[in-house]
Design a protein around this motif. Structure first.
Motif, PDB file in Angstrom:
ATOM      1  N   ARG A  67       0.801  -1.217   0.000  1.00 58.56           N
ATOM      2  CA  ARG A  67       0.000   0.000   0.000  1.00 58.56           C
ATOM      3  C   ARG A  67       0.837   1.271   0.000  1.00 58.56           C
ATOM      4  NH1 ARG A  67      -3.685  -0.219   5.017  1.00 58.56           N
ATOM      5  NH2 ARG A  67      -4.633   1.417   3.808  1.00 58.56           N
ATOM      6  N   GLY A  68       2.146   1.184   0.280  1.00 54.75           N
ATOM      7  CA  GLY A  68       3.000   2.360   0.278  1.00 54.75           C
ATOM      8  C   GLY A  68       2.962   3.092  -1.049  1.00 54.75           C
ATOM      9  N   VAL A  69       2.956   2.356  -2.149  1.00 54.49           N
ATOM     10  CA  VAL A  69       2.890   2.971  -3.480  1.00 54.49           C
ATOM     11  C   VAL A  69       1.471   2.889  -4.025  1.00 54.49           C
ATOM     12  CG1 VAL A  69       3.657   2.744  -5.875  1.00 54.49           C
ATOM     13  CG2 VAL A  69       5.306   2.545  -4.034  1.00 54.49           C
ATOM     14  N   ALA A  70       0.800   1.790  -3.766  1.00 56.12           N
ATOM     15  CA  ALA A  70      -0.492   1.533  -4.400  1.00 56.12           C
ATOM     16  C   ALA A  70      -1.597   2.489  -3.945  1.00 56.12           C
ATOM     17  CB  ALA A  70      -0.919   0.090  -4.148  1.00 56.12           C
ATOM     18  N   GLU A  71      -1.584   2.886  -2.685  1.00 60.11           N
ATOM     19  CA  GLU A  71      -2.723   3.645  -2.171  1.00 60.11           C
ATOM     20  C   GLU A  71      -2.397   5.047  -1.662  1.00 60.11           C
ATOM     21  OE1 GLU A  71      -4.760   1.228   0.663  1.00 60.11           O
ATOM     22  OE2 GLU A  71      -4.863  -0.462  -0.705  1.00 60.11           O
ATOM     23  N   ARG A  72      -1.144   5.428  -1.687  1.00 56.20           N
ATOM     24  CA  ARG A  72      -0.780   6.761  -1.218  1.00 56.20           C
ATOM     25  C   ARG A  72      -1.295   7.808  -2.207  1.00 56.20           C
ATOM     26  NH1 ARG A  72       5.209   7.496  -0.954  1.00 56.20           N
ATOM     27  NH2 ARG A  72       5.076   5.523   0.129  1.00 56.20           N
ATOM     28  N   PRO A  73      -1.748   8.962  -1.722  1.00 57.40           N
ATOM     29  CA  PRO A  73      -2.202  10.017  -2.636  1.00 57.40           C
ATOM     30  C   PRO A  73      -1.097  10.410  -3.621  1.00 57.40           C
ATOM     31  CG  PRO A  73      -2.723  10.584  -0.365  1.00 57.40           C
ATOM     32  CD  PRO A  73      -1.873   9.356  -0.318  1.00 57.40           C
ATOM     33  N   ARG A  74      -1.501  10.823  -4.782  1.00 58.67           N
ATOM     34  CA  ARG A  74      -0.558  11.177  -5.854  1.00 58.67           C
ATOM     35  C   ARG A  74       0.475  12.214  -5.400  1.00 58.67           C
ATOM     36  NH1 ARG A  74      -0.154  10.213 -11.108  1.00 58.67           N
ATOM     37  NH2 ARG A  74       0.645  11.795 -12.500  1.00 58.67           N
ATOM     38  N   GLU A  75       0.057  13.158  -4.568  1.00 54.75           N
ATOM     39  CA  GLU A  75       0.975  14.194  -4.091  1.00 54.75           C
ATOM     40  C   GLU A  75       2.063  13.621  -3.189  1.00 54.75           C
ATOM     41  OE1 GLU A  75      -2.487  14.489  -3.478  1.00 54.75           O
ATOM     42  OE2 GLU A  75      -2.698  15.461  -5.413  1.00 54.75           O
ATOM     43  N   GLY A  76       1.809  12.471  -2.567  1.00 49.59           N
ATOM     44  CA  GLY A  76       2.777  11.865  -1.665  1.00 49.59           C
ATOM     45  C   GLY A  76       3.782  10.961  -2.355  1.00 49.59           C
ATOM     46  N   LEU A  77       3.686  10.845  -3.665  1.00 53.92           N
ATOM     47  CA  LEU A  77       4.585   9.977  -4.419  1.00 53.92           C
ATOM     48  C   LEU A  77       5.603  10.805  -5.182  1.00 53.92           C
ATOM     49  CD1 LEU A  77       1.957   7.551  -5.988  1.00 53.92           C
ATOM     50  CD2 LEU A  77       3.414   7.104  -4.013  1.00 53.92           C
ATOM     51  N   ASP A  78       6.817  10.295  -5.281  1.00 51.43           N
ATOM     52  CA  ASP A  78       7.781  10.973  -6.139  1.00 51.43           C
ATOM     53  C   ASP A  78       7.545  10.526  -7.586  1.00 51.43           C
ATOM     54  OD1 ASP A  78       9.076   8.497  -6.550  1.00 51.43           O
ATOM     55  OD2 ASP A  78      10.578   8.893  -5.010  1.00 51.43           O
ATOM     56  N   GLU A  79       8.311  11.094  -8.497  1.00 50.43           N
ATOM     57  CA  GLU A  79       8.101  10.829  -9.919  1.00 50.43           C
ATOM     58  C   GLU A  79       8.280   9.350 -10.265  1.00 50.43           C
ATOM     59  OE1 GLU A  79      10.234  12.149 -14.041  1.00 50.43           O
ATOM     60  OE2 GLU A  79      10.037  13.661 -12.475  1.00 50.43           O
ATOM     61  N   ARG A  80       9.269   8.704  -9.684  1.00 51.30           N
ATOM     62  CA  ARG A  80       9.522   7.279  -9.946  1.00 51.30           C
ATOM     63  C   ARG A  80       8.356   6.421  -9.449  1.00 51.30           C
ATOM     64  NH1 ARG A  80      10.801   3.037  -7.045  1.00 51.30           N
ATOM     65  NH2 ARG A  80      11.062   4.268  -5.180  1.00 51.30           N
ATOM     66  N   GLU A  81       7.851   6.722  -8.250  1.00 52.13           N
ATOM     67  CA  GLU A  81       6.739   5.955  -7.692  1.00 52.13           C
ATOM     68  C   GLU A  81       5.459   6.153  -8.499  1.00 52.13           C
ATOM     69  OE1 GLU A  81       8.005   5.945  -2.978  1.00 52.13           O
ATOM     70  OE2 GLU A  81       6.945   7.677  -3.816  1.00 52.13           O
TER      71      GLU A  81
END
Length: 155
Positions: A67-81
């Motif tokens: 869920r770290g990548v799958a469900e985190r809001p888009r703003e909380g992800l870096d470009e690679r994620e």
């Protein structure tokens, strides 16, 4: 044998979610076979139903691990994620479309065989569930979601 790449990815050996992802793949394959060899509708076959229940449990575990990548809001992800999440979502979508078309083609090919047509709902269910789990499976094999969730937990 296991190594950490310069971009933060890991081998399959290092990811704690890899065994769950691989088991989910194996169970999906077993469910496809069970849906095709069952006597009548697989929804009344106890082996398929047990596999289905275990599959749902394992998918829930894998979803919680990635869920770290799958469900985190888009703003909380870096470009690679974001790129990784978009890529695995697209792969899942394409597999779902392909699986649906495969079932339709099987239904057309076996339209005069009621026993085979009766097996199609379980086959479609298995293929659609597997397609929807594919993003989690890929993330689980890469270990990306697990590492990111652990990093968030440490902060």
């Amino acid at each position: 044998m296991s190594r950490q790449g310069s971009d933060g990815t890991t081998d399959l050996v290092r990811s704690p979610s890899s065994p769950v992802a691989l088991s989910l793949c194996a169970l999906s394959a077993a469910m496809v076979v069970l849906s095709l060899i069952s006597e009548g509708n697989a929804f009344s076959d106890s082996w398929w139903l047990v596999a289905f229940a275990v599959w749902l449990l394992m998918w829930g575990v894998l979803r919680s691990m990635t869920r770290g990548v799958a469900e985190r809001p888009r703003e909380g992800l870096d470009e690679r994620e974001r790129g990784l999440r978009d890529r695995v979502s697209f792969i899942g979508y394409q597999c779902a479309v392909g699986a649906g078309m495969a079932v339709v083609l099987l239904m057309v090919a076996f339209q005069n065989e009621p026993a085979m047509i009766e097996r199609m709902p379980a086959l479609l269910t298995t293929l659609m569930l597997t397609s929807s789990a594919l993003p989690s499976i890929i993330l689980g094999l890469s270990g990306a979601g697990v590492e990111d969730a652990e990093a968030d937990h440490d902060e």
